[in-house]
Design a protein around this motif. Structure first.
Motif, PDB file in Angstrom:
ATOM      1  N   UNK A   1       0.855  -1.125  -0.041  1.00  0.00           N
ATOM      2  CA  UNK A   1       0.005  -0.117  -0.068  1.00  0.00           C
ATOM      3  C   UNK A   1       0.774   1.263  -0.190  1.00  0.00           C
ATOM      4  N   UNK A   2       2.010   1.185   0.815  1.00  0.00           N
ATOM      5  CA  UNK A   2       2.606   2.629   1.082  1.00  0.00           C
ATOM      6  C   UNK A   2       3.553   2.647  -0.309  1.00  0.00           C
ATOM      7  N   UNK A   3       4.010   1.700  -0.819  1.00  0.00           N
ATOM      8  CA  UNK A   3       4.748   1.467  -2.209  1.00  0.00           C
ATOM      9  C   UNK A   3       3.943   2.093  -3.195  1.00  0.00           C
ATOM     10  N   UNK A   4       2.655   1.623  -3.317  1.00  0.00           N
ATOM     11  CA  UNK A   4       1.900   2.136  -4.365  1.00  0.00           C
ATOM     12  C   UNK A   4       1.495   3.456  -4.214  1.00  0.00           C
ATOM     13  N   UNK A   5       1.357   3.832  -3.051  1.00  0.00           N
ATOM     14  CA  UNK A   5       0.951   5.454  -3.171  1.00  0.00           C
ATOM     15  C   UNK A   5       2.026   6.329  -3.115  1.00  0.00           C
ATOM     16  N   UNK A   6       3.173   5.918  -2.921  1.00  0.00           N
ATOM     17  CA  UNK A   6       4.558   6.795  -3.114  1.00  0.00           C
ATOM     18  C   UNK A   6       4.717   6.445  -4.532  1.00  0.00           C
ATOM     19  N   UNK A   7       4.563   5.547  -5.166  1.00  0.00           N
ATOM     20  CA  UNK A   7       4.758   5.565  -6.782  1.00  0.00           C
ATOM     21  C   UNK A   7       3.993   6.324  -7.317  1.00  0.00           C
TER      22      UNK A   7
END
Length: 127
Positions: free
Chosen positions: A35-41
């Protein structure tokens, strides 16, 4: 644009970005912090797009989307916490190293792609 209007744009964008961040966090769970990876990208790509388009966009887009929405959507604190958590709860530090490297590389690549797309929008070149 006055300071009060800019503040309201940042607040509105931030509120929407924070809600989106929360919903992604609730929807995406698992062994790795996707989730964090996705929103950061996604936030990196969107901010790159806004920055690349620059003056082709109305002046209110920067505070609303760049500072407000992207600022609230992306999260360095969760990235840092999840990195430490991965490193301390595994027999190997490899998942934490991969998470950091992947987030930085993919995030930077997304920002560059967004920037190029925004710049092409600015000069009318098809993407």
């Amino acid at each position: 644009m006055g300071a009060a209007v800019t503040l309201l744009l940042v607040l509105a964008g931030g509120a929407l970005g924070a809600v989106c961040r929360f919903l992604v966090g609730q929807a995406v769970t698992g062994r790795l912090p996707w989730g964090t990876f996705g929103v950061n990208v996604v936030g990196s790509a969107l901010l790159g797009l806004v920055a690349g388009a620059g003056s082709a966009l109305p002046g209110w887009i920067g505070p609303l989307v760049g500072t407000g929405f992207c600022g609230a959507l992306t999260t360095y604190s969760a990235f840092a916490y999840e990195t430490v958590d991965l490193a301390s709860t595994r027999h190997s530090r490899l998942p934490a190293v991969g998470y950091v490297a992947g987030t930085l590389l993919v995030g930077l690549a997304a920002a560059v792609v967004g920037w190029v797309a925004g710049a092409r929008f600015l000069d009318g070149t098809p993407i």
